[in-house]
Design an enzyme around this catalytic site. Sequence first.
Site, PDB file in Angstrom:
ATOM      1  N   ASP A  63      -4.371  -1.544  11.218  1.00 54.86           N
ATOM      2  CA  ASP A  63      -4.794  -0.161  10.810  1.00 54.86           C
ATOM      3  C   ASP A  63      -5.577   0.546  11.757  1.00 54.86           C
ATOM      4  OD1 ASP A  63      -7.093  -1.892  10.200  1.00 54.86           O
ATOM      5  OD2 ASP A  63      -7.523  -0.600   8.414  1.00 54.86           O
ATOM      6  N   TYR A 122       1.678 -10.558  11.306  1.00 58.71           N
ATOM      7  CA  TYR A 122       2.592 -10.081  10.104  1.00 58.71           C
ATOM      8  C   TYR A 122       3.768  -9.650  10.252  1.00 58.71           C
ATOM      9  CZ  TYR A 122       1.843  -4.841  10.810  1.00 58.71           C
ATOM     10  OH  TYR A 122       1.783  -3.806  11.310  1.00 58.71           O
ATOM     11  N   TYR A 151       1.916 -12.266   5.836  1.00 60.42           N
ATOM     12  CA  TYR A 151       0.456 -12.472   6.829  1.00 60.42           C
ATOM     13  C   TYR A 151       0.265 -13.928   7.254  1.00 60.42           C
ATOM     14  CZ  TYR A 151      -0.806  -7.612   6.008  1.00 60.42           C
ATOM     15  OH  TYR A 151      -0.684  -6.419   5.681  1.00 60.42           O
ATOM     16  N   ALA A 175       2.460  11.080  -0.862  1.00 57.81           N
ATOM     17  CA  ALA A 175       3.544  12.189  -1.089  1.00 57.81           C
ATOM     18  C   ALA A 175       2.859  13.650  -1.737  1.00 57.81           C
ATOM     19  CB  ALA A 175       4.735  11.640  -1.758  1.00 57.81           C
ATOM     20  N   ASP A 196      -2.697   5.370   8.661  1.00 56.60           N
ATOM     21  CA  ASP A 196      -3.391   5.144   9.785  1.00 56.60           C
ATOM     22  C   ASP A 196      -3.269   6.488  10.847  1.00 56.60           C
ATOM     23  OD1 ASP A 196      -3.977   3.019   8.594  1.00 56.60           O
ATOM     24  OD2 ASP A 196      -2.286   2.264   9.940  1.00 56.60           O
TER      25      ASP A 196
END
Length: 317
Positions: free
Chosen positions: A28, A86, A100, A227, A258
């Site tokens: 992230d 991941y 992960y 959204a 991000d």
Amino acid sequence: MIRVASVGECMLELQARGADWHLGHAGDTFNTLWMLRALLPPEAEADYVTAFGDDPFSDRQRDFMAGHGIGTAASPRLPGLRPGLYAITLDAAGERSFSYWRSDSAARRLADDPAALRQSLTGRDLIHVSGITLAILTPEARRVLRDELARARQGGALVSFDPNWRPALWPGPDVARSAMRELLAVCDIALPSWPDEGALFGDTDPQVCCGRLLSLGVPEVALKLGAEGALTATAGTPAQAIPALPDLTPLDTTGAGDGFNGAYLAARLAGHAPAVAARLANRMAAEVIGVYGALAEPGVLRRGWAEAQREIASADR
């Protein structure tokens, strides 16, 4: 010269593409820095602050960053450790599910050397961290990170924080809430997501969420609504709704939030007001969901950024 840093874990990323898998690099806070690096002036300095192993995959990560103009400051290399991993799988609508392997990643040790961390954070204009950064650290390492962020902030750095709550990374919600409140006390720009904040803190709606963060002393909030767009709020002003772009069909939603963070921060560093920054960030998040994986090509991002600024300037005339 602008100097920015982002702190956290960059993982190896496996993307499912039909019957094949593609290996990349993402995480992230790294995704946010990737966007910042693409949108800031070429002479800006952008560093990813983490800890690396001494294996070939760690070497590959460092080479990837260097090849895209991203430094690693004083991030240590730790013998015997390696990056986390991941894998992303997508449904027909482009929504993600993750698997992960990160329990022994080198990045969990990024605050074990306070002197190296201080060296990495000194002299910055902006430092970005996330709730995942906090979650992978021990309680003592979290305190070290918070103290070094406070020191850097006293030296003139802006601190941005995306709470990015991932329940599986925390021993419980009480621990997450406590750690995040401590970080928010040294934060200048909060970049949370809804409905995650409501689930963790009990906020009844996005407006209440913004009000809670401002009441904690955070000067500026940009709340991501997926959204539905975003809300921006600053101390003493009501929250402002920023609509999302209409009629978007995502290819892969990985890294959209991000990307929003990175574009918002780039816009604020360029002097844009929060509401304009959120409009630009919505536009750049749309670029991210149009590609597989979390990282769109820098050239694509720069072209999208230039177009977004022209569109907003034209609409505001």
